[in-house]
Design a protein around this motif. Structure first.
Motif, short mmCIF file in Angstrom:
data_model
loop_
_atom_site.label_atom_id
_atom_site.label_comp_id
_atom_site.label_asym_id
_atom_site.label_seq_id
_atom_site.Cartn_x
_atom_site.Cartn_y
_atom_site.Cartn_z
N ASP A 164 0.64 -1.11 -0.03
CA ASP A 164 0.11 0.14 -0.05
C ASP A 164 0.87 1.23 0.21
N HIS A 166 1.07 3.70 2.03
CA HIS A 166 1.12 4.27 3.38
C HIS A 166 1.74 3.16 4.25
N HIS A 297 1.74 -0.68 8.49
CA HIS A 297 0.74 -0.02 7.55
C HIS A 297 -0.10 0.96 8.22
N ARG A 300 -6.46 3.11 9.00
CA ARG A 300 -7.49 4.31 9.28
C ARG A 300 -8.77 3.56 9.64
#
Ligand code: UDP
Ligand code: MN
Length: 527
Positions: A164, A166, A297, A300
Protein backbone atom coordinates in the motif's frame (compact mmCIF):
# COMPACT_ATOMS: atom_id res chain seq x y z
CA UNK A 1 21.53 9.64 31.01
CA UNK A 2 19.80 6.55 32.45
CA UNK A 3 18.02 4.09 30.20
CA UNK A 4 14.67 4.96 31.71
CA UNK A 5 15.14 8.70 31.36
CA UNK A 6 16.15 8.21 27.74
CA UNK A 7 13.06 6.12 27.07
CA UNK A 8 10.85 8.76 28.72
CA UNK A 9 12.36 11.49 26.55
CA UNK A 10 11.82 9.47 23.38
CA UNK A 11 8.22 8.87 24.46
CA UNK A 12 7.74 12.57 25.12
CA UNK A 13 9.09 13.50 21.70
CA UNK A 14 6.78 10.95 20.11
CA UNK A 15 3.79 12.21 22.04
CA UNK A 16 4.49 15.80 21.06
CA UNK A 17 4.98 15.17 17.32
CA UNK A 18 1.46 16.38 16.70
CA UNK A 19 1.66 19.63 18.65
CA UNK A 20 -0.22 22.45 16.96
CA UNK A 21 1.62 25.78 17.12
CA UNK A 22 -0.49 27.97 14.86
CA UNK A 23 -3.50 28.11 12.59
CA UNK A 24 -1.57 26.66 9.67
CA UNK A 25 -0.78 23.53 11.67
CA UNK A 26 -4.40 23.29 12.68
CA UNK A 27 -5.57 23.57 9.08
CA UNK A 28 -3.09 20.94 7.95
CA UNK A 29 -4.20 18.51 10.62
CA UNK A 30 -7.91 18.98 9.95
CA UNK A 31 -7.45 18.81 6.18
CA UNK A 32 -5.35 15.67 6.62
CA UNK A 33 -8.06 13.88 8.55
CA UNK A 34 -10.61 14.93 5.94
CA UNK A 35 -8.57 13.87 2.91
CA UNK A 36 -6.64 10.91 4.28
CA UNK A 37 -8.28 9.88 7.57
CA UNK A 38 -4.91 10.06 9.31
CA UNK A 39 -2.77 12.73 10.92
CA UNK A 40 -1.04 14.39 7.96
CA UNK A 41 0.53 17.06 10.18
CA UNK A 42 2.59 14.37 11.92
CA UNK A 43 3.21 12.50 8.67
CA UNK A 44 4.66 15.65 7.08
CA UNK A 45 6.77 16.41 10.13
CA UNK A 46 8.23 12.89 10.19
CA UNK A 47 9.67 13.42 6.73
CA UNK A 48 10.66 10.68 4.36
CA UNK A 49 13.11 8.73 6.51
CA UNK A 50 12.77 7.38 9.98
CA UNK A 51 13.88 4.33 11.94
CA UNK A 52 11.17 1.99 13.12
CA UNK A 53 11.41 -0.41 16.06
CA UNK A 54 12.60 -3.88 15.09
CA UNK A 55 9.48 -5.84 16.01
CA UNK A 56 10.72 -9.27 15.00
CA UNK A 57 10.86 -12.18 17.37
CA UNK A 58 14.41 -12.56 18.74
CA UNK A 59 14.82 -15.90 16.95
CA UNK A 60 14.44 -14.14 13.58
CA UNK A 61 17.56 -12.09 14.21
CA UNK A 62 19.78 -15.17 14.06
CA UNK A 63 18.45 -16.38 10.74
CA UNK A 64 20.46 -16.05 7.56
CA UNK A 65 19.25 -16.22 3.98
CA UNK A 66 20.77 -17.38 0.69
CA UNK A 67 22.82 -14.76 -1.17
CA UNK A 68 21.37 -15.62 -4.59
CA UNK A 69 17.77 -14.63 -3.90
CA UNK A 70 15.49 -13.64 -6.81
CA UNK A 71 15.12 -9.89 -7.41
CA UNK A 72 11.95 -8.00 -6.61
CA UNK A 73 9.75 -5.44 -8.34
CA UNK A 74 7.83 -3.50 -5.70
CA UNK A 75 4.45 -2.32 -6.98
CA UNK A 76 2.72 0.50 -5.11
CA UNK A 77 -0.65 1.79 -6.34
CA UNK A 78 -1.89 5.05 -4.94
CA UNK A 79 -4.99 7.15 -5.16
CA UNK A 80 -5.02 10.58 -3.49
CA UNK A 81 -2.33 9.55 -1.03
CA UNK A 82 -0.56 12.06 1.24
CA UNK A 83 2.73 12.74 -0.56
CA UNK A 84 4.73 12.42 2.66
CA UNK A 85 3.24 8.98 3.38
CA UNK A 86 3.88 7.81 -0.17
CA UNK A 87 7.49 9.01 -0.19
CA UNK A 88 8.13 7.56 3.25
CA UNK A 89 6.89 4.23 1.87
CA UNK A 90 9.29 4.50 -1.08
CA UNK A 91 12.26 5.57 1.03
CA UNK A 92 11.67 2.90 3.65
CA UNK A 93 12.00 0.35 0.83
CA UNK A 94 15.16 2.01 -0.52
CA UNK A 95 16.67 2.43 2.96
CA UNK A 96 16.00 -1.08 4.19
CA UNK A 97 16.37 -3.30 1.12
CA UNK A 98 19.74 -4.51 -0.18
CA UNK A 99 20.15 -2.74 -3.55
CA UNK A 100 20.98 -5.96 -5.39
CA UNK A 101 17.61 -7.45 -4.42
CA UNK A 102 15.56 -4.44 -5.43
CA UNK A 103 15.02 -4.55 -9.17
CA UNK A 104 12.67 -1.55 -9.28
CA UNK A 105 9.82 0.29 -7.59
CA UNK A 106 6.74 0.88 -9.72
CA UNK A 107 4.37 3.61 -8.59
CA UNK A 108 0.94 3.47 -10.18
CA UNK A 109 -0.97 6.74 -9.86
CA UNK A 110 -4.63 5.78 -10.09
CA UNK A 111 -5.66 9.13 -11.60
CA UNK A 112 -5.30 11.03 -8.32
CA UNK A 113 -6.74 14.54 -7.99
CA UNK A 114 -4.07 16.19 -5.85
CA UNK A 115 -1.55 18.47 -7.55
CA UNK A 116 1.44 17.52 -5.42
CA UNK A 117 1.10 13.91 -6.60
CA UNK A 118 1.69 15.15 -10.15
CA UNK A 119 4.40 17.81 -10.62
CA UNK A 120 6.00 17.70 -7.20
CA UNK A 121 6.24 13.91 -7.17
CA UNK A 122 7.58 13.88 -10.73
CA UNK A 123 10.24 16.42 -9.84
CA UNK A 124 11.19 14.66 -6.65
CA UNK A 125 11.60 11.33 -8.40
CA UNK A 126 13.77 12.86 -11.13
CA UNK A 127 15.90 14.86 -8.74
CA UNK A 128 16.40 12.58 -5.76
CA UNK A 129 15.48 9.03 -6.59
CA UNK A 130 17.81 6.69 -8.45
CA UNK A 131 16.80 5.20 -11.79
CA UNK A 132 14.95 2.39 -10.10
CA UNK A 133 11.64 4.22 -9.75
CA UNK A 134 9.00 4.16 -12.48
CA UNK A 135 5.86 6.25 -12.25
CA UNK A 136 2.88 5.07 -14.25
CA UNK A 137 -0.17 7.28 -14.57
CA UNK A 138 -3.58 5.77 -15.17
CA UNK A 139 -5.60 8.07 -17.42
CA UNK A 140 -8.76 7.08 -15.62
CA UNK A 141 -9.50 5.71 -12.19
CA UNK A 142 -9.11 1.94 -12.29
CA UNK A 143 -9.18 0.94 -8.63
CA UNK A 144 -6.52 -0.96 -6.79
CA UNK A 145 -7.25 -4.29 -8.49
CA UNK A 146 -6.70 -3.27 -12.12
CA UNK A 147 -4.09 -0.79 -10.78
CA UNK A 148 -1.96 -3.64 -9.45
CA UNK A 149 -2.37 -5.55 -12.71
CA UNK A 150 -1.13 -2.51 -14.63
CA UNK A 151 1.85 -2.19 -12.28
CA UNK A 152 2.63 -5.90 -12.63
CA UNK A 153 2.48 -5.66 -16.43
CA UNK A 154 5.27 -3.05 -16.33
CA UNK A 155 7.40 -5.06 -13.90
CA UNK A 156 10.42 -7.08 -15.02
CA UNK A 157 11.75 -8.47 -11.71
CA UNK A 158 11.35 -12.13 -10.91
CA UNK A 159 9.18 -11.54 -7.87
CA UNK A 160 6.31 -9.07 -7.47
CA UNK A 161 5.89 -7.38 -4.11
CA UNK A 162 2.72 -5.37 -3.60
CA UNK A 163 2.55 -2.66 -0.95
CA UNK A 164 0.00 0.00 0.00
CA UNK A 165 1.04 3.62 -0.41
CA UNK A 166 1.18 4.24 3.38
CA UNK A 167 3.58 1.58 4.61
CA UNK A 168 7.01 1.48 6.20
CA UNK A 169 9.02 -1.69 5.78
CA UNK A 170 11.06 -2.98 8.72
CA UNK A 171 14.65 -4.25 8.78
CA UNK A 172 15.30 -7.46 6.80
CA UNK A 173 11.74 -7.45 5.55
CA UNK A 174 12.36 -8.68 2.02
CA UNK A 175 14.86 -11.53 2.38
CA UNK A 176 12.54 -13.92 4.25
CA UNK A 177 9.79 -13.34 1.66
CA UNK A 178 12.11 -13.96 -1.28
CA UNK A 179 13.66 -17.02 0.36
CA UNK A 180 10.26 -18.68 0.77
CA UNK A 181 9.38 -18.01 -2.87
CA UNK A 182 12.77 -19.24 -4.06
CA UNK A 183 12.14 -22.57 -2.35
CA UNK A 184 8.79 -23.00 -4.04
CA UNK A 185 7.58 -20.81 -6.93
CA UNK A 186 3.94 -21.51 -6.08
CA UNK A 187 4.26 -20.14 -2.58
CA UNK A 188 2.68 -16.73 -1.99
CA UNK A 189 3.83 -14.91 1.13
CA UNK A 190 2.70 -12.02 3.33
CA UNK A 191 4.70 -10.12 5.93
CA UNK A 192 3.27 -9.59 9.39
CA UNK A 193 1.45 -6.28 9.11
CA UNK A 194 2.56 -4.03 11.97
CA UNK A 195 0.39 -1.13 13.06
CA UNK A 196 1.13 2.51 12.30
CA UNK A 197 -1.36 4.56 14.29
CA UNK A 198 -3.50 6.87 12.15
CA UNK A 199 -3.55 9.42 14.97
CA UNK A 200 0.09 9.50 16.06
CA UNK A 201 1.93 7.58 13.30
CA UNK A 202 3.56 5.56 16.10
CA UNK A 203 4.83 2.21 14.84
CA UNK A 204 3.96 -0.82 16.95
CA UNK A 205 4.16 -4.57 16.70
CA UNK A 206 1.25 -6.79 15.69
CA UNK A 207 0.73 -10.19 17.19
CA UNK A 208 1.24 -13.05 14.74
CA UNK A 209 -2.25 -13.96 13.54
CA UNK A 210 -3.48 -15.43 10.29
CA UNK A 211 -6.16 -14.61 7.74
CA UNK A 212 -9.69 -16.02 7.72
CA UNK A 213 -13.08 -14.84 6.53
CA UNK A 214 -16.75 -15.06 7.45
CA UNK A 215 -19.80 -15.89 5.36
CA UNK A 216 -20.45 -12.21 4.79
CA UNK A 217 -17.21 -12.52 2.76
CA UNK A 218 -15.37 -10.17 5.05
CA UNK A 219 -11.74 -10.78 5.85
CA UNK A 220 -10.92 -11.35 9.51
CA UNK A 221 -7.90 -12.22 11.63
CA UNK A 222 -7.81 -15.57 13.44
CA UNK A 223 -5.58 -16.89 16.17
CA UNK A 224 -3.11 -19.39 14.78
CA UNK A 225 -4.34 -22.89 15.74
CA UNK A 226 -1.96 -24.70 18.08
CA UNK A 227 -1.59 -27.45 15.50
CA UNK A 228 0.12 -24.95 13.20
CA UNK A 229 2.62 -23.80 15.81
CA UNK A 230 5.57 -25.48 17.46
CA UNK A 231 7.28 -27.12 14.49
CA UNK A 232 11.06 -27.50 14.55
CA UNK A 233 11.57 -23.95 13.25
CA UNK A 234 9.59 -22.54 16.17
CA UNK A 235 8.56 -18.89 16.05
CA UNK A 236 10.29 -18.21 12.73
CA UNK A 237 8.39 -20.81 10.67
CA UNK A 238 5.99 -19.71 7.91
CA UNK A 239 2.36 -19.89 9.00
CA UNK A 240 -0.19 -21.41 6.67
CA UNK A 241 -2.89 -18.83 6.14
CA UNK A 242 -6.34 -19.54 4.63
CA UNK A 243 -6.57 -15.95 3.32
CA UNK A 244 -4.52 -12.78 3.03
CA UNK A 245 -5.44 -9.25 4.15
CA UNK A 246 -4.72 -8.10 0.62
CA UNK A 247 -2.48 -5.05 0.50
CA UNK A 248 0.93 -6.51 1.25
CA UNK A 249 2.20 -9.72 -0.34
CA UNK A 250 4.87 -11.18 -2.59
CA UNK A 251 4.66 -13.77 -5.33
CA UNK A 252 6.65 -15.00 -8.30
CA UNK A 253 5.76 -12.82 -11.30
CA UNK A 254 5.28 -15.69 -13.74
CA UNK A 255 3.14 -17.48 -11.21
CA UNK A 256 1.02 -14.33 -10.80
CA UNK A 257 0.36 -14.34 -14.55
CA UNK A 258 -0.14 -18.08 -14.78
CA UNK A 259 -2.63 -18.02 -11.91
CA UNK A 260 -4.72 -15.37 -13.67
CA UNK A 261 -3.52 -12.13 -11.99
CA UNK A 262 -6.76 -10.70 -10.67
CA UNK A 263 -10.37 -10.58 -11.86
CA UNK A 264 -10.30 -7.44 -14.03
CA UNK A 265 -14.08 -7.18 -13.67
CA UNK A 266 -13.59 -6.17 -10.06
CA UNK A 267 -13.68 -2.44 -9.33
CA UNK A 268 -11.93 0.00 -6.97
CA UNK A 269 -11.61 -1.88 -3.67
CA UNK A 270 -12.65 -5.06 -1.88
CA UNK A 271 -13.02 -8.81 -2.29
CA UNK A 272 -9.92 -9.31 -4.45
CA UNK A 273 -7.96 -10.50 -1.42
CA UNK A 274 -10.34 -13.41 -0.75
CA UNK A 275 -10.58 -14.17 -4.46
CA UNK A 276 -6.82 -14.52 -4.90
CA UNK A 277 -6.53 -16.44 -1.61
CA UNK A 278 -9.13 -19.05 -2.65
CA UNK A 279 -7.57 -19.26 -6.11
CA UNK A 280 -4.07 -19.83 -4.71
CA UNK A 281 -5.13 -22.70 -2.46
CA UNK A 282 -7.70 -24.29 -4.77
CA UNK A 283 -5.45 -24.19 -7.84
CA UNK A 284 -2.29 -25.79 -6.46
CA UNK A 285 -0.49 -22.97 -4.67
CA UNK A 286 0.15 -22.15 -1.03
CA UNK A 287 -0.23 -19.04 1.08
CA UNK A 288 1.86 -18.23 4.14
CA UNK A 289 2.50 -15.46 6.61
CA UNK A 290 6.23 -15.06 7.26
CA UNK A 291 6.69 -14.02 10.89
CA UNK A 292 10.27 -12.77 10.34
CA UNK A 293 9.13 -10.22 7.72
CA UNK A 294 7.42 -7.15 9.11
CA UNK A 295 5.92 -4.15 7.36
CA UNK A 296 4.03 -1.32 9.06
CA UNK A 297 0.76 -0.07 7.56
CA UNK A 298 -1.34 2.95 8.55
CA UNK A 299 -4.68 1.56 9.70
CA UNK A 300 -7.40 4.17 9.20
CA UNK A 301 -10.80 4.18 10.85
CA UNK A 302 -12.52 4.86 7.54
CA UNK A 303 -11.58 4.78 3.88
CA UNK A 304 -11.32 8.41 2.76
CA UNK A 305 -12.48 7.85 -0.82
CA UNK A 306 -15.45 6.35 -2.59
CA UNK A 307 -15.96 4.88 -6.02
CA UNK A 308 -16.52 7.16 -9.05
CA UNK A 309 -20.26 6.57 -9.23
CA UNK A 310 -20.76 5.72 -5.60
CA UNK A 311 -21.20 2.01 -6.30
CA UNK A 312 -20.70 -0.50 -3.51
CA UNK A 313 -17.70 -2.17 -5.10
CA UNK A 314 -17.09 -4.52 -2.19
CA UNK A 315 -20.48 -6.11 -2.83
CA UNK A 316 -20.03 -6.20 -6.61
CA UNK A 317 -16.63 -7.84 -6.24
CA UNK A 318 -17.80 -10.29 -3.57
CA UNK A 319 -20.68 -11.39 -5.80
CA UNK A 320 -18.26 -12.14 -8.63
CA UNK A 321 -16.03 -14.18 -6.40
CA UNK A 322 -18.99 -16.04 -4.87
CA UNK A 323 -20.27 -17.05 -8.30
CA UNK A 324 -16.86 -18.16 -9.55
CA UNK A 325 -15.34 -19.87 -6.50
CA UNK A 326 -17.82 -20.79 -3.75
CA UNK A 327 -19.78 -23.61 -5.49
CA UNK A 328 -22.74 -24.69 -3.35
CA UNK A 329 -21.35 -22.63 -0.43
CA UNK A 330 -22.45 -19.40 -2.06
CA UNK A 331 -25.74 -20.27 -0.39
CA UNK A 332 -24.07 -19.33 2.92
CA UNK A 333 -23.41 -15.84 1.59
CA UNK A 334 -26.88 -15.44 0.13
CA UNK A 335 -28.59 -16.62 3.27
CA UNK A 336 -26.93 -13.65 5.01
CA UNK A 337 -27.58 -11.32 2.06
CA UNK A 338 -30.83 -12.52 0.41
CA UNK A 339 -31.10 -9.14 -1.33
CA UNK A 340 -28.11 -10.12 -3.49
CA UNK A 341 -29.48 -13.37 -4.91
CA UNK A 342 -30.77 -11.66 -8.02
CA UNK A 343 -28.24 -8.85 -8.26
CA UNK A 344 -26.20 -8.74 -11.46
CA UNK A 345 -22.43 -8.99 -11.34
CA UNK A 346 -21.30 -8.70 -14.95
CA UNK A 347 -19.77 -11.40 -17.11
CA UNK A 348 -17.69 -13.99 -15.25
CA UNK A 349 -17.20 -16.51 -18.06
CA UNK A 350 -13.48 -15.81 -18.38
CA UNK A 351 -12.92 -16.47 -14.70
CA UNK A 352 -14.98 -19.65 -14.78
CA UNK A 353 -12.93 -20.77 -17.77
CA UNK A 354 -9.71 -19.92 -15.88
CA UNK A 355 -10.84 -22.13 -12.99
CA UNK A 356 -11.48 -24.98 -15.38
CA UNK A 357 -8.21 -24.53 -17.27
CA UNK A 358 -6.16 -24.48 -14.07
CA UNK A 359 -7.90 -27.63 -12.87
CA UNK A 360 -8.75 -26.11 -9.51
CA UNK A 361 -10.21 -28.09 -6.63
CA UNK A 362 -13.66 -27.53 -5.11
CA UNK A 363 -14.52 -25.02 -2.42
CA UNK A 364 -15.47 -27.96 -0.20
CA UNK A 365 -11.90 -29.22 -0.55
CA UNK A 366 -10.65 -25.78 0.51
CA UNK A 367 -12.88 -25.72 3.57
CA UNK A 368 -12.04 -29.29 4.60
CA UNK A 369 -8.31 -28.97 4.12
CA UNK A 370 -7.31 -25.34 4.43
CA UNK A 371 -9.92 -23.75 6.69
CA UNK A 372 -11.58 -26.51 8.74
CA UNK A 373 -12.12 -23.94 11.50
CA UNK A 374 -14.76 -22.25 9.34
CA UNK A 375 -18.18 -22.98 10.73
CA UNK A 376 -21.03 -23.78 8.41
CA UNK A 377 -23.93 -21.76 9.71
CA UNK A 378 -26.70 -23.82 11.14
CA UNK A 379 -28.11 -24.78 14.50
CA UNK A 380 -24.80 -26.28 15.67
CA UNK A 381 -22.48 -23.48 14.61
CA UNK A 382 -20.29 -22.13 17.35
CA UNK A 383 -19.46 -18.45 17.09
CA UNK A 384 -15.72 -17.77 17.15
CA UNK A 385 -14.12 -15.22 19.41
CA UNK A 386 -13.31 -12.08 17.46
CA UNK A 387 -9.72 -10.88 17.74
CA UNK A 388 -8.86 -7.34 18.65
CA UNK A 389 -5.35 -6.62 17.57
CA UNK A 390 -4.91 -3.51 19.61
CA UNK A 391 -5.20 -4.59 23.20
CA UNK A 392 -4.82 -7.96 24.84
CA UNK A 393 -6.89 -8.89 27.87
CA UNK A 394 -4.47 -7.03 30.15
CA UNK A 395 -5.75 -3.88 31.86
CA UNK A 396 -3.31 -0.98 31.85
CA UNK A 397 -1.78 -0.08 35.22
CA UNK A 398 -3.40 2.84 37.06
CA UNK A 399 -0.99 5.72 37.63
CA UNK A 400 -3.35 8.17 39.34
CA UNK A 401 -6.94 8.29 40.46
CA UNK A 402 -9.00 11.30 41.52
CA UNK A 403 -10.91 14.36 40.46
CA UNK A 404 -9.83 16.48 37.53
CA UNK A 405 -9.75 20.07 38.79
CA UNK A 406 -9.72 23.16 36.64
CA UNK A 407 -7.39 25.32 38.72
CA UNK A 408 -8.74 28.76 37.78
CA UNK A 409 -12.36 27.96 38.69
CA UNK A 410 -11.73 25.14 41.15
CA UNK A 411 -14.48 23.17 39.44
CA UNK A 412 -14.35 19.55 38.29
CA UNK A 413 -14.40 18.07 34.79
CA UNK A 414 -17.36 15.68 34.73
CA UNK A 415 -19.80 14.08 32.32
CA UNK A 416 -22.48 16.43 31.01
CA UNK A 417 -25.06 13.63 31.33
CA UNK A 418 -24.57 10.17 32.75
CA UNK A 419 -20.88 9.24 33.05
CA UNK A 420 -21.64 5.93 31.35
CA UNK A 421 -23.23 7.60 28.30
CA UNK A 422 -21.18 6.74 25.19
CA UNK A 423 -20.55 9.79 23.03
CA UNK A 424 -21.38 12.15 25.91
CA UNK A 425 -19.63 15.47 26.38
CA UNK A 426 -17.61 16.51 29.39
CA UNK A 427 -18.15 19.87 31.09
CA UNK A 428 -17.01 21.82 34.12
CA UNK A 429 -19.30 21.55 37.18
CA UNK A 430 -19.07 22.11 40.90
CA UNK A 431 -17.22 19.16 42.40
CA UNK A 432 -19.52 16.71 44.15
CA UNK A 433 -17.48 14.73 46.64
CA UNK A 434 -20.28 12.22 47.19
CA UNK A 435 -20.35 11.27 43.51
CA UNK A 436 -17.94 8.48 42.49
CA UNK A 437 -19.00 9.11 38.88
CA UNK A 438 -16.70 12.16 38.90
CA UNK A 439 -13.56 10.09 39.50
CA UNK A 440 -10.99 9.80 36.71
CA UNK A 441 -8.29 7.22 36.34
CA UNK A 442 -5.08 8.10 34.54
CA UNK A 443 -3.28 4.94 33.42
CA UNK A 444 0.02 3.89 31.89
CA UNK A 445 -1.51 4.00 28.39
CA UNK A 446 -2.08 7.74 29.02
CA UNK A 447 -5.83 7.23 28.96
CA UNK A 448 -8.22 9.27 31.08
CA UNK A 449 -10.99 6.91 32.15
CA UNK A 450 -14.10 8.33 33.80
CA UNK A 451 -16.06 6.30 36.32
CA UNK A 452 -13.91 3.23 35.52
CA UNK A 453 -15.67 2.95 32.18
CA UNK A 454 -15.28 5.40 29.29
CA UNK A 455 -12.22 7.13 27.87
CA UNK A 456 -11.83 10.81 27.04
CA UNK A 457 -11.53 10.73 23.25
CA UNK A 458 -10.79 13.07 20.33
CA UNK A 459 -11.21 10.65 17.39
CA UNK A 460 -12.66 11.75 14.05
CA UNK A 461 -12.97 15.34 15.21
CA UNK A 462 -11.69 18.63 14.00
CA UNK A 463 -8.92 19.83 16.27
CA UNK A 464 -11.07 22.53 17.87
CA UNK A 465 -14.04 20.24 18.62
CA UNK A 466 -14.69 19.15 22.19
CA UNK A 467 -13.60 15.72 23.38
CA UNK A 468 -16.17 13.00 24.12
CA UNK A 469 -16.51 9.95 26.31
CA UNK A 470 -16.01 6.83 24.22
CA UNK A 471 -15.30 3.17 24.76
CA UNK A 472 -11.59 2.73 25.48
CA UNK A 473 -9.97 1.33 22.32
CA UNK A 474 -6.46 0.85 23.63
CA UNK A 475 -4.76 1.93 20.42
CA UNK A 476 -3.54 5.23 21.78
CA UNK A 477 -3.67 8.42 19.73
CA UNK A 478 -7.08 9.94 20.07
CA UNK A 479 -7.38 8.71 23.66
CA UNK A 480 -3.90 9.65 24.87
CA UNK A 481 -3.43 12.63 27.17
CA UNK A 482 -0.35 13.95 28.93
CA UNK A 483 0.01 16.35 31.86
CA UNK A 484 2.74 18.82 30.99
CA UNK A 485 4.36 22.07 31.99
CA UNK A 486 2.20 24.83 33.50
CA UNK A 487 -0.46 22.23 34.35
CA UNK A 488 -1.48 21.73 30.77
CA UNK A 489 -3.50 18.71 29.64
CA UNK A 490 -2.26 17.86 26.16
CA UNK A 491 -4.12 15.66 23.67
CA UNK A 492 -1.69 13.62 21.64
CA UNK A 493 -3.54 13.23 18.33
CA UNK A 494 -5.17 16.67 18.39
CA UNK A 495 -1.82 18.26 19.25
CA UNK A 496 -3.64 20.77 21.45
CA UNK A 497 -4.53 21.46 25.06
CA UNK A 498 -7.84 21.19 26.88
CA UNK A 499 -9.30 24.56 27.79
CA UNK A 500 -12.45 25.94 29.34
CA UNK A 501 -14.31 27.97 26.72
CA UNK A 502 -15.63 30.62 29.12
CA UNK A 503 -14.52 30.35 32.75
CA UNK A 504 -17.38 32.63 33.82
CA UNK A 505 -20.16 30.73 32.11
CA UNK A 506 -22.12 28.20 34.15
CA UNK A 507 -22.40 25.99 31.05
CA UNK A 508 -18.81 24.87 31.65
CA UNK A 509 -18.05 23.95 28.05
CA UNK A 510 -14.54 22.77 27.22
CA UNK A 511 -12.73 22.52 23.88
CA UNK A 512 -9.27 22.00 22.43
CA UNK A 513 -7.00 24.94 21.66
CA UNK A 514 -3.40 25.74 20.87
CA UNK A 515 -1.42 25.25 24.10
CA UNK A 516 -0.60 28.67 25.54
CA UNK A 517 -0.21 28.02 29.27
CA UNK A 518 -3.06 30.43 30.06
CA UNK A 519 -5.12 29.88 33.18
CA UNK A 520 -8.09 28.53 31.25
CA UNK A 521 -5.81 25.62 30.25
CA UNK A 522 -4.60 24.55 33.69
CA UNK A 523 -5.68 21.25 35.19
CA UNK A 524 -4.80 19.06 38.11
CA UNK A 525 -5.70 15.46 38.82
CA UNK A 526 -5.89 14.76 42.54
CA UNK A 527 -7.17 11.94 44.71
N1 UDP B 1 -5.94 2.54 -4.26
C1 UDP B 1 -5.87 2.82 -5.62
N2 UDP B 1 -7.03 3.09 -6.29
C2 UDP B 1 -8.25 3.07 -5.68
C3 UDP B 1 -8.32 2.77 -4.31
C4 UDP B 1 -7.13 2.50 -3.62
O1 UDP B 1 -4.79 2.85 -6.20
O2 UDP B 1 -9.25 3.32 -6.35
C5 UDP B 1 -4.70 2.27 -3.52
C6 UDP B 1 -4.56 3.02 -2.21
O3 UDP B 1 -3.97 4.30 -2.43
C7 UDP B 1 -3.68 2.10 -1.40
C8 UDP B 1 -4.09 0.72 -1.89
O4 UDP B 1 -4.74 0.91 -3.12
O5 UDP B 1 -2.31 2.30 -1.68
C9 UDP B 1 -5.03 0.02 -0.92
O6 UDP B 1 -6.12 0.85 -0.60
P1 UDP B 1 -6.45 1.28 0.90
O7 UDP B 1 -5.21 1.54 1.65
O8 UDP B 1 -7.46 2.37 0.85
O9 UDP B 1 -7.14 -0.03 1.47
P2 UDP B 1 -7.20 -0.44 3.02
O10 UDP B 1 -5.78 -0.57 3.49
O11 UDP B 1 -7.95 0.65 3.71
O12 UDP B 1 -7.93 -1.74 2.98
MN1 MN C 1 -4.07 0.63 3.20
Amino acid sequence: MGKRAKRDIILLILLCQGMIFNERDQELRDLGYQKHAFNMLISNRLGYHRDVPDTRNAACKDKSYPVDLPVASVVICFYNEALSALLRTVHSVLDRTPAQLLHEIILVDDDSDFDDLKGELEEYVQKYLPGKIKVIRNTKREGLIRGRMIGAAHATGEVLVFLDSHCEVNVMWLQPLLAAIQQDQRTVVCPVIDIISADTLAYSSSPVVRGGFNWGLHFKWDLVPLSELGGPEGATAPIKSPTMAGGLFAMNRHYFNELGQYDSGMDIWGGENLEISFRIWMCGGRLFIIPCSRVGHIFRKRRPYGSPEGQDTMTHNSLRLAHVWLDEYKEQYFSLRPDLRTKSYGNISERVELRRKLGCKSFKWYLDNIYPEMQISGPNAKPQQPIFINRGPKRPKVLQRGRLYHLQTNKCLVAQGRPSQKGGLVVLKACDYSDPGQIWIYNEEHELVLNNLLCLDMSETRSSDPPRLMKCHGSGGSQQWTFGKSNRLYQVSAGQCLRVVDPLSHKGYVAMAICDGSSSQQWHLEG
